[in-house]
Design an enzyme around this catalytic site. Structure first.
Site, PDB file in Angstrom:
ATOM      1  N   GLY A 197     -16.499  19.767   7.582  1.00 49.53           N
ATOM      2  CA  GLY A 197     -17.143  19.720   6.278  1.00 49.53           C
ATOM      3  C   GLY A 197     -17.185  18.323   5.684  1.00 49.53           C
ATOM      4  O   GLY A 197     -18.080  18.002   4.899  1.00 49.53           O
ATOM      5  N   GLU A 241     -20.125  16.680   7.237  1.00 47.05           N
ATOM      6  CA  GLU A 241     -21.309  17.289   6.626  1.00 47.05           C
ATOM      7  C   GLU A 241     -21.530  16.776   5.208  1.00 47.05           C
ATOM      8  O   GLU A 241     -22.679  16.557   4.792  1.00 47.05           O
ATOM      9  CB  GLU A 241     -21.167  18.807   6.654  1.00 47.05           C
ATOM     10  N   GLU A 292     -16.041  22.299  14.939  1.00 45.36           N
ATOM     11  CA  GLU A 292     -16.091  23.733  14.660  1.00 45.36           C
ATOM     12  C   GLU A 292     -16.085  24.617  15.901  1.00 45.36           C
ATOM     13  O   GLU A 292     -15.459  25.699  15.897  1.00 45.36           O
ATOM     14  CB  GLU A 292     -17.333  24.045  13.800  1.00 45.36           C
TER      15      GLU A 292
END
Length: 260
Positions: free
Chosen positions: A111, A114, A134
């Site tokens: 994250g 991202e 992930e």
């Protein structure tokens, strides 16, 4: 607005958003994602903020992923909602009519990577580490990683990084185009502010329209993008800053933009 997991400051006309969970390496949980979303709304409404810098509290981590323990036992429907909520929060960076600079000061994994990719420009410290781990956890990037990484570095490199769950250092991130510049850690925030001030020398509406034209144009083909560009070019002619900019050019002086 009061926050528990982020800090939003204003220095001159620069907003600085710190992800502030140092004990968890600034990892994203649901509460933090929601606070990021609210902070973007606050930046949008604050006319004094012209550019936003996003960074991590401390000197070790930008954002070291998500709250993995929260995935244990999560029903599929809840997971889909979690992904959608994060995607929509980060999407606000795309449509915010103000430039957003990520100052990546350490680990930017999952994250965190991202979040950095959702920003307009990425600067990295020499100790920054990027990755999408992930698939090693039995999931996929869920906050836009499968979409933004390929747009930034190309399909092949994106697939390799995502399929292997590997990590890359700041120099490699620069080489493949994931980050714009790499600086010593002690210089990172000063360089981010320097870049913000350089952007702020220009007409705010023109910068906003340029951001929107690039972002919207990337969603379609070239002909559609050119029409988008023409529309925003036309909108510029309705601004006071356009008149000031051209008049200043004719008079050989520095323009005084007001963002109108």
């Amino acid at each position: 607005m009061e926050y528990e997991n982020v800090i939003l400051e204003k220095q001159d006309n620069i907003g600085i958003l710190y992800i502030n969970r140092p004990k968890a390496m600034n990892a994203l949980n649901t509460a933090t994602v929601r606070e990021i979303s609210k902070a973007i709304d606050e930046v949008k409404e604050n006319d004094e903020i012209k550019v936003l810098i996003v960074t991590g509290a401390g000197d070790k981590s930008f954002v070291a992923g998500a709250d993995i323990l929260g995935f244990i036992g999560m029903p599929p429907a809840d997971a889909r909602f979690l992904s959608d909520e994060g995607e929509q929060a980060f999407r606000k960076f795309d449509v915010l009519e103000k430039p957003v600079i990520a100052a990546v000061n350490g680990f930017a994994l999952g994250g965190g990577c991202e979040l950095a990719m959702a920003c307009d420009i990425r600067l990295a410290s020499e100790n920054a580490v990027f990755g999408l781990p992930e698939v090693s956890l039995g999931v996929i990037p869920g906050y836009g990683g499968t979409q933004r990484l390929a747009r930034l570095v190309g399909e092949g490199r994106a697939k390799e990084l995502a399929f292997t769950a590997g990590t890359i250092n700041a120099d490699e991130a620069y080489r493949i185009g994931l980050v714009n510049h790499v600086y010593p850690a002690a210089e990172l925030m000063d360089q981010a502010r320097k870049l913000a001030k350089k952007i702020m020398n220009n007409a705010p509406k023109s910068v906003a329209y340029t951001k929107l034209a690039i972002g919207q144009g990337l969603q379609g083909d070239l002909d559609s993008g050119l029409r988008i560009e023409s529309n925003f070019f036309g909108l510029c002619m309705a601004t006071e800053d356009q008149k000031e900019g051209c008049q200043a050019f004719a008079e050989k002086r520095k323009p005084q933009f007001k963002g109108k």
